[in-house]
Design a protein around this motif. Structure first.
Motif, PDB file in Angstrom:
ATOM      1  N   SER A  47      48.259  53.562  35.329  1.00  0.00           N
ATOM      2  CA  SER A  47      47.161  53.117  34.472  1.00  0.00           C
ATOM      3  C   SER A  47      46.085  52.437  35.304  1.00  0.00           C
ATOM      4  O   SER A  47      44.883  52.612  35.068  1.00  0.00           O
ATOM      5  CB  SER A  47      47.679  52.155  33.399  1.00  0.00           C
ATOM      6  N   SER A  51      41.969  53.784  35.968  1.00  0.00           N
ATOM      7  CA  SER A  51      40.754  53.062  35.605  1.00  0.00           C
ATOM      8  C   SER A  51      39.575  53.447  36.493  1.00  0.00           C
ATOM      9  O   SER A  51      38.422  53.304  36.109  1.00  0.00           O
ATOM     10  CB  SER A  51      40.993  51.549  35.688  1.00  0.00           C
ATOM     11  N   GLY A 110      40.893  64.953  23.715  1.00  0.00           N
ATOM     12  CA  GLY A 110      40.284  63.632  23.777  1.00  0.00           C
ATOM     13  C   GLY A 110      38.767  63.702  23.871  1.00  0.00           C
ATOM     14  O   GLY A 110      38.155  64.766  23.735  1.00  0.00           O
ATOM     15  N   TYR A 156      38.740  63.596  32.317  1.00  0.00           N
ATOM     16  CA  TYR A 156      38.290  62.351  31.681  1.00  0.00           C
ATOM     17  C   TYR A 156      37.991  61.259  32.712  1.00  0.00           C
ATOM     18  O   TYR A 156      38.638  61.173  33.753  1.00  0.00           O
ATOM     19  CB  TYR A 156      39.377  61.827  30.725  1.00  0.00           C
ATOM     20  N   ASP A 159      40.671  55.797  31.915  1.00  0.00           N
ATOM     21  CA  ASP A 159      41.969  56.078  31.287  1.00  0.00           C
ATOM     22  C   ASP A 159      41.825  57.011  30.086  1.00  0.00           C
ATOM     23  O   ASP A 159      42.685  57.057  29.211  1.00  0.00           O
ATOM     24  CB  ASP A 159      42.653  54.778  30.866  1.00  0.00           C
ATOM     25  N   GLY A 160      40.751  57.786  30.072  1.00  0.00           N
ATOM     26  CA  GLY A 160      40.496  58.684  28.948  1.00  0.00           C
ATOM     27  C   GLY A 160      41.592  59.710  28.734  1.00  0.00           C
ATOM     28  O   GLY A 160      41.913  60.051  27.590  1.00  0.00           O
ATOM     29  N   GLU A 162      44.819  59.369  29.403  1.00  0.00           N
ATOM     30  CA  GLU A 162      45.967  58.704  28.795  1.00  0.00           C
ATOM     31  C   GLU A 162      45.708  58.419  27.315  1.00  0.00           C
ATOM     32  O   GLU A 162      46.617  58.540  26.479  1.00  0.00           O
ATOM     33  CB  GLU A 162      46.281  57.413  29.551  1.00  0.00           C
ATOM     34  N   LYS A 163      44.477  58.052  26.985  1.00  0.00           N
ATOM     35  CA  LYS A 163      44.127  57.823  25.581  1.00  0.00           C
ATOM     36  C   LYS A 163      44.234  59.128  24.787  1.00  0.00           C
ATOM     37  O   LYS A 163      44.664  59.130  23.629  1.00  0.00           O
ATOM     38  CB  LYS A 163      42.713  57.252  25.471  1.00  0.00           C
ATOM     39  N   LYS A 166      47.813  59.818  24.032  1.00  0.00           N
ATOM     40  CA  LYS A 166      48.284  58.944  22.947  1.00  0.00           C
ATOM     41  C   LYS A 166      47.795  59.450  21.596  1.00  0.00           C
ATOM     42  O   LYS A 166      48.531  59.411  20.598  1.00  0.00           O
ATOM     43  CB  LYS A 166      47.810  57.512  23.160  1.00  0.00           C
ATOM     44  N   ALA A 167      46.570  59.977  21.558  1.00  0.00           N
ATOM     45  CA  ALA A 167      46.033  60.511  20.302  1.00  0.00           C
ATOM     46  C   ALA A 167      46.861  61.701  19.829  1.00  0.00           C
ATOM     47  O   ALA A 167      47.126  61.856  18.631  1.00  0.00           O
ATOM     48  CB  ALA A 167      44.574  60.921  20.486  1.00  0.00           C
TER      49      ALA A 167
END
Length: 265
Positions: A47, A51, A110, A156, A159-160, A162-163, A166-167
């Motif tokens: 993570s 960034s 994403g 991305y 952290d796009g 990883e987001k 998660k979505a």
């Protein structure tokens, strides 16, 4: 074996220029991946590294897509006549289900503009007939018994990625009872979403299956696999036209997932 109008529609789409509207009209979205609907492989150290990540450009992503000759037994096509051009053409009745629908259409799950896609098919397509009327039932089934996989890559900032994963994971849970998918004027009803098993790989992988209402002719099960490697995400979704009338789940060829993930940075 009775040849249904739905099967003939799917076959017609395969012979001509295939569109997402016809695919979803035949019944769409359901694929499997090895890691269940939850994300796997993320860590605090990764993570931190994420960034500072910068998204790849579309041109860079195009170079990472599987190309003709890179995977034995399969043909690679641009997907220009098959895949939707943008997310605006693929909508659901539940916002949390959008990442699932986008993943089945080789679109970025994403928030990014950096995305590309193509299709990878079993190398039997060259023998597909040009006239459906000339086929008997056995020849009809054999001609369209091939897997076509929609492959999407997206990249991305920060952290796009990883987001986005998660979505997708959240969507598998939130949309377990199904959702309605509308693409290019055609509406398809997904009746069930569940974690599934697939090939996996990369830094993080999510897989899910979807049961789809086949317009009054039963249901079909499809699988989707979403794999993250660094700040790039690969999505996989497979359609087999001959399988529509069999009730068999449509699985993603492991060779396609492994070959594509291996090309990612």
């Amino acid at each position: 074996m009775k040849r249904s109008s739905g099967a003939r529609l799917c076959a017609t789409a395969a012979v001509g220029a295939l569109s997402l509207a016809l695919v979803t009209g035949c019944g769409s979205s359901d694929e499997g991946s090895k890691d269940s609907g939850g994300s796997k492989g993320s860590s605090s150290s990764s993570s931190a590294a994420a960034s500072d990540a910068k998204a790849l450009t579309k041109a860079e992503l195009e170079k990472l897509l599987l190309a003709q000759g890179e995977i034995k037994g399969f043909k690679v096509d641009s997907g220009d006549d098959t895949l939707p051009a943008s997310k605006s053409l693929v909508k659901t009745d539940k916002a949390e289900c959008d990442p699932l629908a986008w993943s089945t259409a080789a679109l970025a799950p994403g928030d990014t503009d950096a995305s590309v896609g193509n299709t990878v098919s079993e190398d039997k397509a060259s023998s597909a007939p040009t006239s459906l009327e000339e086929l008997d039932e056995d020849a009809f089934a054999d001609a369209f018994n091939l897997d076509m996989t929609f492959v999407g890559l997206s990249s991305y900032d920060g952290d796009g990625a990883e987001k986005a994963m998660k979505a997708v994971s959240d969507g598998v849970k939130a949309c377990s009872s199904g959702y309605a998918l509308k693409a290019e004027g055609e509406t398809t009803k997904v009746t069930k979403v569940a974690p599934a098993e697939g090939t996996g790989g990369g830094d993080e992988a999510i897989a899910f299956s979807e049961d789809v209402d086949m317009d009054g002719e039963g249901t079909a099960t499809f699988h989707t696999e979403v794999v993250r490697k660094g700040n790039t995400i690969a999505t996989f979704y497979t359609v087999n036209f001959a399988a529509f009338g069999t009730g068999e789940a449509m699985k993603i060829p492991a060779a396609v997932v492994q070959a594509q993930v291996a090309k990612l940075k």
